[in-house]
Design a protein around this motif. Sequence first.
Motif, short mmCIF file in Angstrom:
data_model
loop_
_atom_site.label_atom_id
_atom_site.label_comp_id
_atom_site.label_asym_id
_atom_site.label_seq_id
_atom_site.Cartn_x
_atom_site.Cartn_y
_atom_site.Cartn_z
N GLU A 243 0.83 -1.20 0.00
CA GLU A 243 0.00 0.00 0.00
C GLU A 243 0.86 1.25 0.00
OE1 GLU A 243 -0.20 -2.48 2.09
OE2 GLU A 243 -2.02 -3.49 1.42
N ASP A 244 1.96 1.22 0.72
CA ASP A 244 2.86 2.38 0.76
C ASP A 244 3.57 2.56 -0.58
OD1 ASP A 244 2.27 2.90 3.48
OD2 ASP A 244 3.64 1.30 4.07
N LEU A 245 3.88 1.46 -1.25
CA LEU A 245 4.47 1.56 -2.59
C LEU A 245 3.50 2.20 -3.57
CD1 LEU A 245 6.29 -1.90 -2.92
CD2 LEU A 245 7.37 0.35 -2.77
N ASN A 246 2.22 1.82 -3.48
CA ASN A 246 1.21 2.43 -4.34
C ASN A 246 1.12 3.92 -4.12
OD1 ASN A 246 -0.18 0.65 -6.19
ND2 ASN A 246 -0.88 -0.51 -4.42
N ASP A 247 1.08 4.32 -2.85
CA ASP A 247 1.01 5.75 -2.53
C ASP A 247 2.25 6.49 -3.02
OD1 ASP A 247 -1.40 5.24 -1.31
OD2 ASP A 247 -0.58 5.18 0.73
N LEU A 248 3.40 5.86 -2.83
CA LEU A 248 4.66 6.48 -3.24
C LEU A 248 4.73 6.62 -4.75
CD1 LEU A 248 7.37 7.60 -2.27
CD2 LEU A 248 8.30 5.29 -2.38
N HIS A 249 4.24 5.60 -5.47
CA HIS A 249 4.24 5.66 -6.93
C HIS A 249 3.39 6.82 -7.44
CE1 HIS A 249 3.06 4.27 -11.06
NE2 HIS A 249 4.35 4.06 -11.09
N PHE A 250 2.21 6.98 -6.84
CA PHE A 250 1.34 8.09 -7.22
C PHE A 250 2.01 9.43 -6.93
CE2 PHE A 250 -1.97 11.19 -6.09
CZ PHE A 250 -2.71 11.20 -7.28
N GLU A 251 2.66 9.52 -5.77
CA GLU A 251 3.33 10.76 -5.37
C GLU A 251 4.45 11.12 -6.35
OE1 GLU A 251 6.55 12.01 -1.97
OE2 GLU A 251 4.88 10.72 -1.35
N LYS A 252 5.27 10.13 -6.73
CA LYS A 252 6.39 10.40 -7.64
C LYS A 252 5.90 10.79 -9.04
CE LYS A 252 9.49 9.58 -4.55
NZ LYS A 252 10.27 10.73 -3.99
N GLU A 253 4.81 10.16 -9.49
CA GLU A 253 4.26 10.53 -10.79
C GLU A 253 3.70 11.94 -10.76
OE1 GLU A 253 1.44 7.53 -12.00
OE2 GLU A 253 2.96 6.64 -13.33
N GLU A 254 3.03 12.30 -9.65
CA GLU A 254 2.47 13.65 -9.51
C GLU A 254 3.57 14.71 -9.56
OE1 GLU A 254 -0.99 15.01 -8.59
OE2 GLU A 254 -1.13 13.38 -10.04
N LYS A 255 4.73 14.40 -8.98
CA LYS A 255 5.85 15.34 -8.96
C LYS A 255 6.69 15.29 -10.23
CE LYS A 255 6.40 15.32 -3.92
NZ LYS A 255 7.34 15.03 -2.79
N GLY A 256 6.39 14.34 -11.12
CA GLY A 256 7.17 14.21 -12.34
C GLY A 256 8.55 13.62 -12.12
N GLU A 257 8.74 12.91 -11.00
CA GLU A 257 10.02 12.25 -10.72
C GLU A 257 9.98 10.86 -11.35
OE1 GLU A 257 10.55 12.34 -6.51
OE2 GLU A 257 10.40 14.52 -6.38
N TRP A 258 10.20 10.81 -12.66
CA TRP A 258 9.95 9.59 -13.42
C TRP A 258 10.93 8.47 -13.09
CZ3 TRP A 258 5.34 10.29 -14.63
CH2 TRP A 258 4.87 11.52 -15.09
N GLY A 259 12.16 8.82 -12.76
CA GLY A 259 13.12 7.78 -12.39
C GLY A 259 12.70 7.04 -11.13
N GLN A 260 12.30 7.81 -10.11
CA GLN A 260 11.84 7.19 -8.87
C GLN A 260 10.51 6.46 -9.07
OE1 GLN A 260 13.23 6.95 -5.68
NE2 GLN A 260 15.04 7.54 -6.84
N ALA A 261 9.62 7.04 -9.91
CA ALA A 261 8.34 6.38 -10.19
C ALA A 261 8.56 5.04 -10.87
CB ALA A 261 7.46 7.28 -11.07
N CYS A 262 9.54 4.99 -11.78
CA CYS A 262 9.86 3.74 -12.48
C CYS A 262 10.41 2.71 -11.50
CB CYS A 262 10.87 4.03 -13.58
SG CYS A 262 11.20 2.63 -14.67
N LYS A 263 11.24 3.14 -10.55
CA LYS A 263 11.79 2.21 -9.55
C LYS A 263 10.67 1.63 -8.68
CE LYS A 263 15.61 3.22 -7.45
NZ LYS A 263 16.64 3.81 -6.54
N VAL A 264 9.77 2.50 -8.21
CA VAL A 264 8.67 2.02 -7.38
C VAL A 264 7.75 1.10 -8.18
CG1 VAL A 264 6.67 2.72 -5.99
CG2 VAL A 264 8.77 4.07 -5.92
N ASP A 265 7.55 1.42 -9.47
CA ASP A 265 6.72 0.58 -10.33
C ASP A 265 7.31 -0.82 -10.45
OD1 ASP A 265 4.47 0.25 -12.16
OD2 ASP A 265 5.98 0.12 -13.74
#
Length: 460
Positions: A243-265
């Motif tokens: 659940e925390d990974l899901n929240d973190l993924h949404f947060e990174k996408e919202e901020k446009g931090e695509w590298g971190q969003a890809c890692k969480v994905d």
Amino acid sequence: MHTPALKVAVAGTGGLAQHIAQAALLRGHDVLLLSRNLQEHPEIHQLPVIRVDYALPDSLSTALKGMDTLISTVTNTSAQLALIDACLTARVRRFAPAEFEGLLECRPLACPPSRNRFDVLARLREEKHRLDSTVFVCGLLMERFSPGGLVGSGICSPRGHLKGEGELLLDFRAARAWIPAGETRACFVAARDLAAFVVAALEAREWPEQWRCCGERLTMEELVRIAEEVRGRQFEITETMWEDLNDLHFEKEEKGEWGQACKVDMLLAIERGEFDFAPAEMEVPGCWRPMGLKEWLEEGWRNVDLGDAALESQLEKLDATTLRATLLSIAYPKAAKKLEHCIYCHVTFDANGPDAEMCRVKHFGEPSRGTFTCCGTTYEEEEYGEEEWMEPVEERMPYCFEGPHRTVPWEKGDMRVLDDDEYYYKEDGEVFEDDGRKRWWEELVKDVNFQKLRCGEKIS
């Protein structure tokens, strides 16, 4: 029985393509590499290579004339679709797309716009009667943990995310790990072992829709333990719940931090089992003995200076009092980390950190007639229809319990009910208010079988 030599074309000139080409040559096949730029990889000049243009169909079909099989390591969707068309024109018998990843059925329907890989798979299904194909499901390449990562090992170009050293699961050099929490497993394989598997499969009479290639299947805990053993150091481990990974993924996408969003994905993909599978059901021709992760790490990092020798030399110069003070100041800069194991959700947590309050236990009973059989928690049953739809109750109310981790069993008196809506629990002499989601703890502490429920006998 001797297998006749096959004419095999390999699209791409990166590390995996070269491994496949070399393995095919060793088995006596005729090999041809297809490359857009002969200058990009000068090391391939020892291999048969021809320059092609993926935008020119005639260029591809001419190069593939007389070939039996094409193996693609080119991930670009347009290029792969062009290769499929060229195979059909040149009457190539078999095609393996650049899908050296996880299980097809576990991949999400939505994929990155830059790589609409489902278009390639859909086209291959349409042409199955004219072009035999398979997907080599291999899990995660061990080269991700090599010095320099996938880029440093020559597997791929530096373009894109999660290709450098220490960018997924393990940072071997820094002795750090970021893994999904729980009993998550994944399959790992070295690139040269994957190449040997692919080449051995060329000789099979039939190709399944996907062919599973697993070098070693490990839990995340086993992965870290092997890395610590080879590294000779304890790793700093971060475990994150789904659940925390899901929240973190949404947060990174919202901020446009695509590298971190890809890692969480990718961590989410590992958690949902995309890279966890049993070995191939069909027997692969030849003798295939893949390397284990421990052996691979020892070989890959054998000649790499990690700075440990210099550190040991400096530490040897310090007297015992100074050495003790230095190590304590590094290990415990503010408050000492106290790693514990929760006997209910089975997560390792820092008793002095914020994750000490993040115990989450899923329902281990079935929802029946508006009540969970494990805890007696009630819920409203909804009518399901096309116009009014609600997600299943297991998704709306996934947890029996959310609260502090426990290293010892709950006992009678640890929780008491003040009224129908307010629940309280007592720990270390303090009383805390809860929101009513600990009902099953209140019930189970009175149950003689409560002791049997901890550490996985019924709770997953």
